[in-house]
Design a protein around this motif. Structure first.
Motif, PDB file in Angstrom:
ATOM      1  N   PHE A   1      77.157 -12.264  65.878  1.00  0.00           N
ATOM      2  CA  PHE A   1      76.050 -11.342  66.157  1.00  0.00           C
ATOM      3  C   PHE A   1      74.890 -12.070  66.824  1.00  0.00           C
ATOM      4  O   PHE A   1      74.230 -11.522  67.716  1.00  0.00           O
ATOM      5  CB  PHE A   1      75.578 -10.689  64.852  1.00  0.00           C
ATOM      6  CG  PHE A   1      76.298  -9.410  64.509  1.00  0.00           C
ATOM      7  CD1 PHE A   1      75.590  -8.270  64.205  1.00  0.00           C
ATOM      8  CD2 PHE A   1      77.685  -9.348  64.493  1.00  0.00           C
ATOM      9  CE1 PHE A   1      76.246  -7.079  63.887  1.00  0.00           C
ATOM     10  CE2 PHE A   1      78.353  -8.191  64.178  1.00  0.00           C
ATOM     11  CZ  PHE A   1      77.633  -7.035  63.877  1.00  0.00           C
ATOM     12  N   ILE A   2      74.608 -13.287  66.374  1.00  0.00           N
ATOM     13  CA  ILE A   2      73.527 -14.068  66.983  1.00  0.00           C
ATOM     14  C   ILE A   2      73.835 -14.341  68.443  1.00  0.00           C
ATOM     15  O   ILE A   2      72.965 -14.212  69.319  1.00  0.00           O
ATOM     16  CB  ILE A   2      73.315 -15.382  66.203  1.00  0.00           C
ATOM     17  CG1 ILE A   2      72.745 -15.083  64.814  1.00  0.00           C
ATOM     18  CG2 ILE A   2      72.373 -16.325  66.962  1.00  0.00           C
ATOM     19  CD1 ILE A   2      72.708 -16.286  63.900  1.00  0.00           C
TER      20      ILE A   2
ATOM     21  N   GLY B   1      69.382  -5.052  62.922  1.00  0.00           N
ATOM     22  CA  GLY B   1      69.078  -6.173  63.814  1.00  0.00           C
ATOM     23  C   GLY B   1      69.930  -6.149  65.066  1.00  0.00           C
ATOM     24  O   GLY B   1      69.438  -6.402  66.174  1.00  0.00           O
ATOM     25  N   PHE B   2      71.215  -5.830  64.917  1.00  0.00           N
ATOM     26  CA  PHE B   2      72.110  -5.798  66.070  1.00  0.00           C
ATOM     27  C   PHE B   2      71.755  -4.665  67.016  1.00  0.00           C
ATOM     28  O   PHE B   2      71.799  -4.821  68.236  1.00  0.00           O
ATOM     29  CB  PHE B   2      73.558  -5.665  65.595  1.00  0.00           C
ATOM     30  CG  PHE B   2      74.569  -5.740  66.703  1.00  0.00           C
ATOM     31  CD1 PHE B   2      74.741  -6.918  67.423  1.00  0.00           C
ATOM     32  CD2 PHE B   2      75.336  -4.637  67.036  1.00  0.00           C
ATOM     33  CE1 PHE B   2      75.681  -6.986  68.448  1.00  0.00           C
ATOM     34  CE2 PHE B   2      76.271  -4.698  68.058  1.00  0.00           C
ATOM     35  CZ  PHE B   2      76.439  -5.882  68.762  1.00  0.00           C
ATOM     36  N   ARG B   3      71.389  -3.526  66.462  1.00  0.00           N
ATOM     37  CA  ARG B   3      71.037  -2.390  67.315  1.00  0.00           C
ATOM     38  C   ARG B   3      69.719  -2.617  68.051  1.00  0.00           C
ATOM     39  O   ARG B   3      69.468  -2.007  69.091  1.00  0.00           O
ATOM     40  CB  ARG B   3      70.978  -1.115  66.476  1.00  0.00           C
ATOM     41  CG  ARG B   3      72.350  -0.681  65.987  1.00  0.00           C
ATOM     42  CD  ARG B   3      72.368   0.721  65.448  1.00  0.00           C
ATOM     43  NE  ARG B   3      73.725   1.171  65.216  1.00  0.00           N
ATOM     44  CZ  ARG B   3      74.047   2.393  64.786  1.00  0.00           C
ATOM     45  NH1 ARG B   3      73.087   3.287  64.557  1.00  0.00           N
ATOM     46  NH2 ARG B   3      75.307   2.721  64.593  1.00  0.00           N
ATOM     47  N   MET B   4      68.883  -3.507  67.508  1.00  0.00           N
ATOM     48  CA  MET B   4      67.606  -3.832  68.160  1.00  0.00           C
ATOM     49  C   MET B   4      67.720  -5.088  69.025  1.00  0.00           C
ATOM     50  O   MET B   4      66.707  -5.574  69.532  1.00  0.00           O
ATOM     51  CB  MET B   4      66.521  -4.066  67.096  1.00  0.00           C
ATOM     52  CG  MET B   4      66.201  -2.857  66.252  1.00  0.00           C
ATOM     53  SD  MET B   4      65.043  -3.269  64.911  1.00  0.00           S
ATOM     54  CE  MET B   4      63.576  -3.671  65.854  1.00  0.00           C
ATOM     55  N   ARG B   5      68.909  -5.581  69.213  1.00  0.00           N
ATOM     56  CA  ARG B   5      69.104  -6.878  69.863  1.00  0.00           C
ATOM     57  C   ARG B   5      68.406  -6.951  71.219  1.00  0.00           C
ATOM     58  O   ARG B   5      68.568  -6.076  72.058  1.00  0.00           O
ATOM     59  CB  ARG B   5      70.588  -7.195  70.004  1.00  0.00           C
ATOM     60  CG  ARG B   5      71.392  -6.227  70.842  1.00  0.00           C
ATOM     61  CD  ARG B   5      72.899  -6.486  70.657  1.00  0.00           C
ATOM     62  NE  ARG B   5      73.722  -5.643  71.511  1.00  0.00           N
ATOM     63  CZ  ARG B   5      74.065  -4.398  71.210  1.00  0.00           C
ATOM     64  NH1 ARG B   5      73.614  -3.821  70.106  1.00  0.00           N
ATOM     65  NH2 ARG B   5      74.827  -3.710  72.028  1.00  0.00           N
ATOM     66  N   PRO B   6      67.640  -8.010  71.450  1.00  0.00           N
ATOM     67  CA  PRO B   6      66.861  -8.122  72.695  1.00  0.00           C
ATOM     68  C   PRO B   6      67.697  -8.486  73.906  1.00  0.00           C
ATOM     69  O   PRO B   6      67.334  -8.144  75.028  1.00  0.00           O
ATOM     70  CB  PRO B   6      65.856  -9.236  72.371  1.00  0.00           C
ATOM     71  CG  PRO B   6      66.523 -10.054  71.308  1.00  0.00           C
ATOM     72  CD  PRO B   6      67.313  -9.082  70.492  1.00  0.00           C
ATOM     73  N   PHE B   7      68.821  -9.177  73.692  1.00  0.00           N
ATOM     74  CA  PHE B   7      69.609  -9.621  74.841  1.00  0.00           C
ATOM     75  C   PHE B   7      70.199  -8.447  75.611  1.00  0.00           C
ATOM     76  O   PHE B   7      70.426  -8.528  76.796  1.00  0.00           O
ATOM     77  CB  PHE B   7      70.722 -10.557  74.383  1.00  0.00           C
ATOM     78  CG  PHE B   7      71.558 -11.103  75.518  1.00  0.00           C
ATOM     79  CD1 PHE B   7      70.970 -11.812  76.552  1.00  0.00           C
ATOM     80  CD2 PHE B   7      72.922 -10.889  75.560  1.00  0.00           C
ATOM     81  CE1 PHE B   7      71.724 -12.324  77.602  1.00  0.00           C
ATOM     82  CE2 PHE B   7      73.684 -11.397  76.596  1.00  0.00           C
ATOM     83  CZ  PHE B   7      73.094 -12.099  77.610  1.00  0.00           C
ATOM     84  N   LYS B   8      70.431  -7.340  74.921  1.00  0.00           N
ATOM     85  CA  LYS B   8      70.944  -6.149  75.599  1.00  0.00           C
ATOM     86  C   LYS B   8      69.981  -5.702  76.682  1.00  0.00           C
ATOM     87  O   LYS B   8      70.378  -5.382  77.794  1.00  0.00           O
ATOM     88  CB  LYS B   8      71.138  -5.035  74.559  1.00  0.00           C
ATOM     89  CG  LYS B   8      71.629  -3.729  75.128  1.00  0.00           C
ATOM     90  CD  LYS B   8      71.959  -2.742  74.004  1.00  0.00           C
ATOM     91  CE  LYS B   8      70.731  -2.448  73.172  1.00  0.00           C
ATOM     92  NZ  LYS B   8      70.997  -1.397  72.148  1.00  0.00           N
ATOM     93  N   ALA B   9      68.675  -5.754  76.380  1.00  0.00           N
ATOM     94  CA  ALA B   9      67.660  -5.358  77.364  1.00  0.00           C
ATOM     95  C   ALA B   9      67.607  -6.334  78.509  1.00  0.00           C
ATOM     96  O   ALA B   9      67.456  -5.974  79.671  1.00  0.00           O
ATOM     97  CB  ALA B   9      66.304  -5.252  76.690  1.00  0.00           C
ATOM     98  N   ILE B  10      67.765  -7.651  78.191  1.00  0.00           N
ATOM     99  CA  ILE B  10      67.746  -8.674  79.237  1.00  0.00           C
ATOM    100  C   ILE B  10      68.903  -8.471  80.199  1.00  0.00           C
ATOM    101  O   ILE B  10      68.772  -8.545  81.412  1.00  0.00           O
ATOM    102  CB  ILE B  10      67.808 -10.073  78.602  1.00  0.00           C
ATOM    103  CG1 ILE B  10      66.492 -10.362  77.890  1.00  0.00           C
ATOM    104  CG2 ILE B  10      68.048 -11.141  79.658  1.00  0.00           C
ATOM    105  CD1 ILE B  10      66.497 -11.664  77.125  1.00  0.00           C
ATOM    106  N   ALA B  11      70.067  -8.205  79.628  1.00  0.00           N
ATOM    107  CA  ALA B  11      71.257  -8.048  80.463  1.00  0.00           C
ATOM    108  C   ALA B  11      71.083  -6.869  81.421  1.00  0.00           C
ATOM    109  O   ALA B  11      71.465  -6.938  82.577  1.00  0.00           O
ATOM    110  CB  ALA B  11      72.487  -7.841  79.566  1.00  0.00           C
TER     111      ALA B  11
END
Length: 419
Positions: A342-343, A405-415
């Protein structure tokens, strides 16, 4: 033009990480306790005095984890892991000449510093860098072998001690570590693929940006300093702390089963059930993370884990107690495999090793404190049942934190933004 690219080296890295978990974790982490009785007699010290060495090793590892992730990015992984493995092997060999307990304290402190990178961090970090597809599967299998290593090497090392003497057992352990791990650490364990030389992570899809700028592509993901300020990081850190508190009670399970009316041998079988369940849980949750919705996998394994601890609290006969141990062990796959996965998915590759090391350090501190805290619960109530039911509640909270935490993951927005 996009094209699937994979490196054969990825699978060599996977095999090497399997060896790190099987042999490295199996010998360095799982076998020190086998020497306690013999060393106590030879050195004329109490079991508590000699067992303190392993506590010192655990505490020495904590500050090492603060910097280990950053060091892995700066130093050639082949040199770094090899030096650490050689250092640990040398300490095992030197221990065969010790004649005072303070010498073991010093050597175990050094070992705690040295084993963090090759055993605690390297398998997760290397696999995350070398696999874009099937990451959950390879991570689950590789990390799951740590439990199998304990199952294999505990009787083997016990035989060494009984038949060859504790000194020779330490020396043989040193040789096994060097022979099994060094070929991979010296020749296989590059930190990440070098795309300028045609190396790619397994399952890599080349983008137009990469095609136009080969060899100068920044790894995707967040900087550690940014990640540390996100809600996702705090939630994942909470998961690590909560589930390491859960895992810490394992050291008290034999005593709990005796209090429930079982024999010492039956209590040991419950502990074996936990170890076997952990091996199965780590391997299977890794595979399912590649094929199921990740949140669903977390819910399933959390339910299995909390059911195991709940059943263990009320079981008074061997069969349900062993079954409960197996279920509780399966649930450990959540913190040992799913959390690193997840991290990686939430923050990307860029500073994965640093982020993982800090989360692991926080969990390690919680575990060290919780072992004593669970003992204090027994002293106050005369039972471990409150701790076991507490584990049920902690699993519920941890699962909720992990999913949010996974649903709020910031990397999704970066991608999505292409950064």
């Amino acid at each position: 033009m996009s094209a699937n690219k994979s490196s054969a080296r990825s699978w060599w890295v996977f095999i090497g990480c399997c060896v790190l978990s099987l042999v490295g974790f199996g010998l360095i982490v799982n076998t020190p306790g086998l020497y306690f009785t013999t060393l106590g007699e030879v050195l004329n010290v109490s079991r508590t005095q000699i067992a303190l060495a392993t506590s010192i090793m655990a505490f020495a590892a904590l500050p090492a984890m603060l910097v280990a992730g950053k060091v892995m990015k700066l130093v050639d992984a082949r040199i770094l892991i090899s030096v650490c493995v050689i250092g640990v092997a040398a300490l095992f060999f030197i221990q065969s000449f010790f004649n005072a307990v303070w010498q073991f304290y010093v050597s175990f402190a050094l070992m705690g510093i040295l084993y963090v990178i090759p055993i605690t961090l390297a398998p997760s970090v290397l696999l995350a860098n070398w696999f874009e597809a099937k990451l959950g599967t390879v991570m689950g299998i590789a990390l799951g072998l740590s439990g199998i290593g304990g199952t294999i090497f505990n009787p083997v090392v016990s035989w060494f001690i009984t038949n060859l003497g504790w000194q020779n057992s330490y020396r043989i352990t040193a040789v096994i570590l060097l022979v099994c791990i060094l070929p991979f650490s010296l020749f296989v364990f590059k930190f990440r693929p070098d795309e300028s030389k045609g190396e790619y992570a397994y399952g890599h899809v080349e983008t137009k940006t990469e095609e136009s700028g080969k060899g100068d592509v920044e790894l995707p993901g967040m900087a550690a300093k940014q990640a540390f300020r996100t809600p996702t990081f705090f939630l994942f850190a909470a998961v690590s702390v909560l589930l390491q508190i859960v895992a810490a009670v394992v050291q008290h399970i034999s005593s709990h089963e005796i209090a429930q009316g079982l024999t010492l041998e039956q209590g040991a079988l419950v502990v074996s059930g936990i170890m076997l369940g952990a091996a199965v849980g780590k391997a299977s949750i890794g595979i399912l993370l590649d094929y199921l919705k990740p949140e669903l996998a977390i819910v399933i394994y959390s339910l299995i884990g909390l059911s195991g601890w709940g059943l263990m609290a009320v079981a008074t006969t061997p069969t349900p107690a062993i079954a409960a141990g197996f279920m509780a062990g399966i649930g450990q796959g959540v913190v040992l495999v799913a959390l690193p996965w997840f991290i990686r998915q939430s923050f990307g590759q860029r500073d994965y090793s640093e982020i993982l090391s800090i989360v692991g350090m926080l969990g390690g501190i919680a575990s060290a404190i919780a072992v004593t805290a669970h003992g204090a619960v027994f002293d106050a109530t005369g039972s471990y049942v409150p701790s076991l039911f507490g584990n049920v509640a902690l699993y519920v909270v941890a699962a909720i934190c992990m999913v949010i935490g996974f649903r709020m993951r910031p990397f999704k927005a970066i991608a999505k933004s292409g950064k």
